[in-house]
Scaffold this motif. Structure first.
Motif, PDB file in Angstrom:
ATOM      1  N   GLN A  10       0.838  -1.204   0.000  1.00 46.99           N
ATOM      2  CA  GLN A  10       0.000   0.000   0.000  1.00 46.99           C
ATOM      3  C   GLN A  10       0.869   1.249   0.000  1.00 46.99           C
ATOM      4  N   SER A  11       1.931   1.247   0.813  1.00 46.65           N
ATOM      5  CA  SER A  11       2.801   2.415   0.887  1.00 46.65           C
ATOM      6  C   SER A  11       3.570   2.624  -0.417  1.00 46.65           C
ATOM      7  N   ARG A  12       3.939   1.548  -1.059  1.00 44.01           N
ATOM      8  CA  ARG A  12       4.677   1.674  -2.322  1.00 44.01           C
ATOM      9  C   ARG A  12       3.825   2.257  -3.447  1.00 44.01           C
ATOM     10  N   LYS A  13       2.518   2.124  -3.332  1.00 45.27           N
ATOM     11  CA  LYS A  13       1.629   2.682  -4.357  1.00 45.27           C
ATOM     12  C   LYS A  13       1.829   4.184  -4.524  1.00 45.27           C
ATOM     13  N   HIS A  14       2.277   4.848  -3.488  1.00 46.36           N
ATOM     14  CA  HIS A  14       2.400   6.307  -3.492  1.00 46.36           C
ATOM     15  C   HIS A  14       3.775   6.783  -3.950  1.00 46.36           C
TER      16      HIS A  14
ATOM     17  N   ASP B 196       1.122   9.442  13.487  1.00 45.65           N
ATOM     18  CA  ASP B 196       0.407   8.808  14.583  1.00 45.65           C
ATOM     19  C   ASP B 196       0.786   7.340  14.497  1.00 45.65           C
ATOM     20  N   SER B 197       1.756   6.938  15.293  1.00 42.21           N
ATOM     21  CA  SER B 197       2.374   5.629  15.104  1.00 42.21           C
ATOM     22  C   SER B 197       1.409   4.473  15.301  1.00 42.21           C
ATOM     23  N   LYS B 198       0.347   4.663  16.075  1.00 44.81           N
ATOM     24  CA  LYS B 198      -0.578   3.557  16.326  1.00 44.81           C
ATOM     25  C   LYS B 198      -1.481   3.267  15.126  1.00 44.81           C
ATOM     26  N   SER B 199      -1.644   4.245  14.236  1.00 49.74           N
ATOM     27  CA  SER B 199      -2.492   4.019  13.065  1.00 49.74           C
ATOM     28  C   SER B 199      -1.691   3.869  11.773  1.00 49.74           C
ATOM     29  N   ALA B 200      -0.459   4.385  11.761  1.00 44.33           N
ATOM     30  CA  ALA B 200       0.345   4.403  10.531  1.00 44.33           C
ATOM     31  C   ALA B 200       0.511   3.028   9.872  1.00 44.33           C
ATOM     32  N   PRO B 201       0.751   1.943  10.635  1.00 46.53           N
ATOM     33  CA  PRO B 201       0.988   0.654   9.979  1.00 46.53           C
ATOM     34  C   PRO B 201      -0.250   0.051   9.327  1.00 46.53           C
ATOM     35  N   PHE B 202      -1.443   0.595   9.642  1.00 43.00           N
ATOM     36  CA  PHE B 202      -2.681  -0.063   9.217  1.00 43.00           C
ATOM     37  C   PHE B 202      -3.493   0.756   8.213  1.00 43.00           C
ATOM     38  N   HIS B 203      -2.849   1.738   7.586  1.00 44.63           N
ATOM     39  CA  HIS B 203      -3.546   2.526   6.567  1.00 44.63           C
ATOM     40  C   HIS B 203      -4.020   1.670   5.401  1.00 44.63           C
ATOM     41  N   TRP B 204      -3.363   0.550   5.192  1.00 48.31           N
ATOM     42  CA  TRP B 204      -3.719  -0.312   4.068  1.00 48.31           C
ATOM     43  C   TRP B 204      -5.158  -0.817   4.174  1.00 48.31           C
ATOM     44  N   LYS B 205      -5.692  -0.938   5.383  1.00 45.35           N
ATOM     45  CA  LYS B 205      -7.055  -1.461   5.546  1.00 45.35           C
ATOM     46  C   LYS B 205      -8.096  -0.525   4.940  1.00 45.35           C
TER      47      LYS B 205
ATOM     48  N   VAL C 244     -14.878  -8.383   3.445  1.00 40.14           N
ATOM     49  CA  VAL C 244     -14.814  -6.926   3.402  1.00 40.14           C
ATOM     50  C   VAL C 244     -15.125  -6.316   4.764  1.00 40.14           C
ATOM     51  N   THR C 245     -16.139  -6.826   5.429  1.00 36.80           N
ATOM     52  CA  THR C 245     -16.524  -6.289   6.739  1.00 36.80           C
ATOM     53  C   THR C 245     -15.437  -6.542   7.770  1.00 36.80           C
ATOM     54  N   ASP C 246     -14.914  -7.743   7.774  1.00 39.15           N
ATOM     55  CA  ASP C 246     -13.869  -8.121   8.721  1.00 39.15           C
ATOM     56  C   ASP C 246     -12.611  -7.284   8.523  1.00 39.15           C
ATOM     57  N   MET C 247     -12.357  -6.915   7.273  1.00 36.86           N
ATOM     58  CA  MET C 247     -11.126  -6.206   6.934  1.00 36.86           C
ATOM     59  C   MET C 247     -10.978  -4.899   7.700  1.00 36.86           C
ATOM     60  N   LYS C 248     -12.075  -4.221   7.961  1.00 35.24           N
ATOM     61  CA  LYS C 248     -12.006  -2.914   8.599  1.00 35.24           C
ATOM     62  C   LYS C 248     -11.747  -2.995  10.103  1.00 35.24           C
ATOM     63  N   GLU C 249     -12.170  -4.075  10.725  1.00 31.08           N
ATOM     64  CA  GLU C 249     -12.149  -4.124  12.181  1.00 31.08           C
ATOM     65  C   GLU C 249     -11.157  -5.127  12.775  1.00 31.08           C
ATOM     66  N   PHE C 250     -10.726  -6.120  11.996  1.00 31.05           N
ATOM     67  CA  PHE C 250      -9.967  -7.221  12.600  1.00 31.05           C
ATOM     68  C   PHE C 250      -8.536  -6.796  12.958  1.00 31.05           C
ATOM     69  N   ASN C 251      -7.936  -7.546  13.868  1.00 34.29           N
ATOM     70  CA  ASN C 251      -6.545  -7.352  14.242  1.00 34.29           C
ATOM     71  C   ASN C 251      -5.670  -8.219  13.338  1.00 34.29           C
ATOM     72  N   PRO C 252      -4.835  -7.604  12.498  1.00 35.66           N
ATOM     73  CA  PRO C 252      -4.052  -8.387  11.542  1.00 35.66           C
ATOM     74  C   PRO C 252      -2.784  -8.997  12.139  1.00 35.66           C
ATOM     75  N   LEU C 253      -2.579  -8.816  13.440  1.00 35.79           N
ATOM     76  CA  LEU C 253      -1.340  -9.283  14.073  1.00 35.79           C
ATOM     77  C   LEU C 253      -1.601 -10.460  14.993  1.00 35.79           C
TER      78      LEU C 253
END
Length: 391
Positions: free
Chosen positions: A243-247, A337-346, A376-385
């Motif tokens: 996601q980050s490389r897209k930019h 905002d380090s707590k949200s930065a890694p998860f912008h891809w969601k 799709v629904t799970d993608m927004k809320e789930f913990n990916p770690l």
């Protein structure tokens, strides 16, 4: 007709005018030189120029050495040691840290944290000249490793290609803030191998990050007892990396950058290499996930600094406090905002893009503890770690 005496008088006037112009230009030039270096003079009153001349390399080195002593006045070196034990210029051995990762995996953030340590000399992306490619073996590996070793030894004498590339790509040096300050004051010295070697040897700490060298090759650096480096493998969720490389405009069309399959093959090979390095170099090798660092930056960095043998200086604490709370700047900024930065891809990737990455990266994600999205629904809320272990 002009008489001879009048002609002689006109000639004398002309000569006087030319001399006045010449002296005037010389005075302006002298003033410009003096003004240009005034900032540096202000740093240390004991460092004086004579006749407004540019100081010699040895003068600059001597003054920087004095300034470093002041900068490190309140740095707590390990008990029983002092600054001289860690500088090559005094026969000591620096604390050296090398970050191995790939593009858009958080290495700029981690690199800047290490560079916040007073007295740190930052070898930023020393393999930039290789372009948008991954170095996985020879013939590129030999040149790459020789370059890294020379830099870590502060030996610039044979780095012709590296320095030539840097002259037209100055960002090779700009992230090394303590060096670039001198480059702006003394451009003629900036790419001078003699100056760079002497300057580098003043610093008790060296850090380096590379997004082009794969981990298995870094074992050669660990085998060099003179270097005594510590290596950090920095890993990121491939969905976040892609996601980050897209930019980035330099990524499309480059297979090692825009193909998730290549990224995840490297994540797998790095996992395998990590098992070997952890077995044989457990006291000098550490794995760090970008997500873990971002969620608990102060805790993780304090633990990492203990491992690296670095003092958690107030400048590091200040950097973390100012760079982990708010989003400021563009895509390359480390103010996040380090707590949200890694998860912008969601939010930034659509579900089809995420599925494509997950299918290409199933094994890599499993090894490194990244959970797939169910829908799709799970993608927004789930913990990916989830947890992971190196076998």
């Amino acid at each position: 007709m002009v008489r001879r005496s009048e002609l002689f008088g006109i000639s004398i006037v002309a000569i006087v005018c030319l001399l006045l112009i010449g002296f005037s230009q010389k005075d302006v030039s002298t003033y410009q030189r003096s003004h240009r270096y005034q900032q540096y003079l202000d740093l240390d009153d004991s460092f004086k120029y004579t006749n407004n001349t540019v100081p010699s390399i040895d003068d600059v080195i001597s003054n920087k050495n004095s300034l470093l002593s002041k900068e490190l006045f309140n740095y707590k070196f390990p008990e029983g040691t002092s600054l001289e034990d860690y500088t090559l210029s005094t026969g000591g051995r620096p604390i050296r840290t090398v970050i191995i990762t790939t593009w858009r995996s958080g290495s700029t953030f981690l690199g800047d944290i290490l560079n916040a340590v007073p007295g740190n000399y930052y070898h930023y992306e020393p393999l930039l000249e290789f372009g948008i490619t991954q170095i996985r073996g020879n013939p590129e590996a030999r040149q790459a490793l020789d370059t890294l070793k020379s830099l870590l030894h502060c030996d610039y004498s044979s780095l012709y290609s590296y320095l030539n590339f840097g002259m037209s790509h100055v960002y090779l040096f700009t992230h090394n803030t303590r060096l670039w300050d001198q480059c702006e004051l003394y451009p003629a010295y900036c790419w001078n191998a003699t100056f760079l070697s002497k300057f580098c040897k003043l610093f008790p700490f060296q850090s380096m990050k590379s997004v082009r060298l794969r981990l298995a090759l870094a074992e050669e650096l660990l085998q060099d007892d003179d270097l005594n480096i510590k290596v950090i493998l920095l890993v990121r969720d491939p969905r976040g990396t892609m996601q980050s490389r897209k930019h980035r405009d330099w990524c499309p069309g480059m297979p090692d950058c825009d193909q998730p399959s290549n990224l995840c093959k490297d994540l797998i090979s790095d996992y395998e290499a990590a098992g070997t390095l952890q077995m044989f170099y457990s006291d000098r090798f550490r794995v760090l996930r970008y997500e873990d660092l971002s969620l608990n930056p102060s805790v993780i960095i304090r633990d990492l600094f203990d491992f690296l043998g670095l003092y958690f200086h107030k400048d590091v604490e200040k950097f973390l406090n100012t760079h982990t709370k708010f989003d400021i700047g563009g895509v390359s900024s480390t103010f996040r905002d380090s707590k949200s930065a890694p998860f912008h891809w969601k939010a930034d990737l659509d579900y089809t893009e995420i599925q494509n990455i997950e299918e290409a990266c199933e094994e890599a994600m499993r090894l490194w503890g990244y959970v797939r999205a169910k829908n799709v629904t799970d993608m927004k809320e789930f913990n990916p770690l989830t947890s992971y272990s190196i076998n």
